[in-house]
Design a protein around this motif. Structure first.
Motif, PDB file in Angstrom:
ATOM      1  N   GLY A  43      61.565  48.959   6.740  1.00 31.13           N
ATOM      2  CA  GLY A  43      61.908  48.063   5.636  1.00 31.13           C
ATOM      3  C   GLY A  43      63.266  48.331   5.008  1.00 31.13           C
ATOM      4  O   GLY A  43      63.553  47.844   3.918  1.00 31.13           O
ATOM      5  N   GLU A  44      64.114  49.091   5.683  1.00 31.45           N
ATOM      6  CA  GLU A  44      65.445  49.401   5.145  1.00 31.45           C
ATOM      7  C   GLU A  44      66.321  48.144   5.147  1.00 31.45           C
ATOM      8  O   GLU A  44      66.294  47.364   6.093  1.00 31.45           O
ATOM      9  CB  GLU A  44      66.129  50.485   5.991  1.00 31.45           C
ATOM     10  N   THR A  45      67.095  47.977   4.066  1.00 31.06           N
ATOM     11  CA  THR A  45      68.101  46.922   3.996  1.00 31.06           C
ATOM     12  C   THR A  45      69.370  47.527   3.407  1.00 31.06           C
ATOM     13  O   THR A  45      69.316  48.544   2.711  1.00 31.06           O
ATOM     14  CB  THR A  45      67.644  45.730   3.129  1.00 31.06           C
ATOM     15  N   PHE A  46      70.501  46.877   3.694  1.00 31.57           N
ATOM     16  CA  PHE A  46      71.784  47.441   3.312  1.00 31.57           C
ATOM     17  C   PHE A  46      72.747  46.361   2.842  1.00 31.57           C
ATOM     18  O   PHE A  46      72.673  45.220   3.287  1.00 31.57           O
ATOM     19  CB  PHE A  46      72.405  48.198   4.494  1.00 31.57           C
ATOM     20  N   PRO A  74      70.961  39.987   0.859  1.00 34.10           N
ATOM     21  CA  PRO A  74      71.679  38.815   0.354  1.00 34.10           C
ATOM     22  C   PRO A  74      73.014  39.230  -0.277  1.00 34.10           C
ATOM     23  O   PRO A  74      73.067  40.195  -1.050  1.00 34.10           O
ATOM     24  CB  PRO A  74      70.723  38.220  -0.680  1.00 34.10           C
ATOM     25  N   GLY A  75      74.068  38.538   0.099  1.00 32.64           N
ATOM     26  CA  GLY A  75      75.407  38.867  -0.368  1.00 32.64           C
ATOM     27  C   GLY A  75      76.066  39.962   0.444  1.00 32.64           C
ATOM     28  O   GLY A  75      77.227  40.294   0.224  1.00 32.64           O
ATOM     29  N   ASN A 127      69.904  34.594  12.677  1.00 32.11           N
ATOM     30  CA  ASN A 127      69.156  35.406  11.717  1.00 32.11           C
ATOM     31  C   ASN A 127      69.738  35.318  10.312  1.00 32.11           C
ATOM     32  O   ASN A 127      69.593  36.237   9.508  1.00 32.11           O
ATOM     33  CB  ASN A 127      69.071  36.845  12.213  1.00 32.11           C
ATOM     34  N   GLY A 128      70.393  34.196  10.017  1.00 28.64           N
ATOM     35  CA  GLY A 128      70.767  33.883   8.643  1.00 28.64           C
ATOM     36  C   GLY A 128      72.124  34.322   8.155  1.00 28.64           C
ATOM     37  O   GLY A 128      72.439  34.142   6.980  1.00 28.64           O
ATOM     38  N   LEU A 129      72.955  34.898   9.021  1.00 26.05           N
ATOM     39  CA  LEU A 129      74.291  35.288   8.586  1.00 26.05           C
ATOM     40  C   LEU A 129      75.292  34.212   8.993  1.00 26.05           C
ATOM     41  O   LEU A 129      75.064  33.466   9.941  1.00 26.05           O
ATOM     42  CB  LEU A 129      74.704  36.637   9.184  1.00 26.05           C
ATOM     43  N   ARG A 161      78.410  37.342   6.896  1.00 22.76           N
ATOM     44  CA  ARG A 161      77.868  37.546   5.554  1.00 22.76           C
ATOM     45  C   ARG A 161      76.530  36.795   5.436  1.00 22.76           C
ATOM     46  O   ARG A 161      76.354  35.715   5.943  1.00 22.76           O
ATOM     47  CB  ARG A 161      78.839  37.026   4.518  1.00 22.76           C
ATOM     48  N   ARG A 162      75.618  37.417   4.694  1.00 25.06           N
ATOM     49  CA  ARG A 162      74.385  36.723   4.303  1.00 25.06           C
ATOM     50  C   ARG A 162      74.625  36.182   2.908  1.00 25.06           C
ATOM     51  O   ARG A 162      74.992  36.931   2.002  1.00 25.06           O
ATOM     52  CB  ARG A 162      73.186  37.666   4.314  1.00 25.06           C
ATOM     53  N   GLU A 163      74.427  34.924   2.736  1.00 26.83           N
ATOM     54  CA  GLU A 163      74.651  34.308   1.427  1.00 26.83           C
ATOM     55  C   GLU A 163      73.699  34.918   0.401  1.00 26.83           C
ATOM     56  O   GLU A 163      72.584  35.295   0.712  1.00 26.83           O
ATOM     57  CB  GLU A 163      74.441  32.783   1.512  1.00 26.83           C
ATOM     58  N   ALA A 164      74.191  35.015  -0.826  1.00 24.98           N
ATOM     59  CA  ALA A 164      73.408  35.608  -1.919  1.00 24.98           C
ATOM     60  C   ALA A 164      72.244  34.724  -2.312  1.00 24.98           C
ATOM     61  O   ALA A 164      72.214  33.566  -2.110  1.00 24.98           O
ATOM     62  CB  ALA A 164      74.312  35.854  -3.112  1.00 24.98           C
TER      63      ALA A 164
END
Length: 164
Positions: A43-46, A74-75, A127-129, A161-164
């Motif tokens: 479950g790590e995110t960065f 996000p962001g 995958n959303g980036l 980038r993943r949008e915020a």
């Protein structure tokens, strides 16, 4: 309090070397001998995910990039630097770098494992980036410097980038 910096590599040897260097430099890094998949499963995110000269060494590029993309908050940003799968890259990044300049041990890179930009961009965007920058990188032996370039035929970097 600053952000925690995590350095991950599946090789215990690499983590040991990096840890020693970080301690000698006074750089606080939480080094872990784990795979990206293990980090994601935990479950790590960065905020920032760096894949610098890594993707040309993984067994399944699409799965690896998808896994890494899912860990970007996000962001957040993901940087990727690798070698393109072109004849020019085989000549310069493999033959010249490993055999003539001896920057790397022979056999460090295999042509068939080099990665074209679209092979990274596809799983990252799926995958959303959003891809926000692409650039080539080249070494100038006259100035002994690495420089950015429009030519992505050999070394290149991507930023998403993943949008915020």
């Amino acid at each position: 309090m600053g952000a925690t910096v995590v350095g991950a590599d599946p090789s215990e040897k690499n983590i040991g070397i990096a840890s020693t260097h970080a301690k000698a430099s006074g750089v606080p890094v939480d080094y872990r001998a784990v795979t990206a998949e293990q980090l994601a499963e935990a479950g790590e995110t960065f905020d920032i995910v760096l894949n610098m000269e890594v993707v040309e060494h993984v067994a399944d590029v699409e799965f690896f990039m998808s896994t890494c993309a899912k860990m970007v908050r996000p962001g957040g940003l993901m940087f990727v630097a690798t070698i393109n799968r072109t004849v020019k890259a085989a000549a310069l990044a493999i033959f010249a770098a490993e055999n003539i300049l001896r920057w790397l041990p022979r056999g460090t890179h295999q042509y068939e494992k080099l990665v074209r930009p679209e092979e990274i961009e596809k799983p990252v965007t799926e995958n959303g980036l959003t891809m926000i920058d692409r650039t080539g990188v080249f070494f100038n032996p006259l100035s002994n410097q690495w420089n950015l370039s429009k030519d992505m035929d050999v070394n290149y970097m991507l930023l998403a980038r993943r949008e915020a």
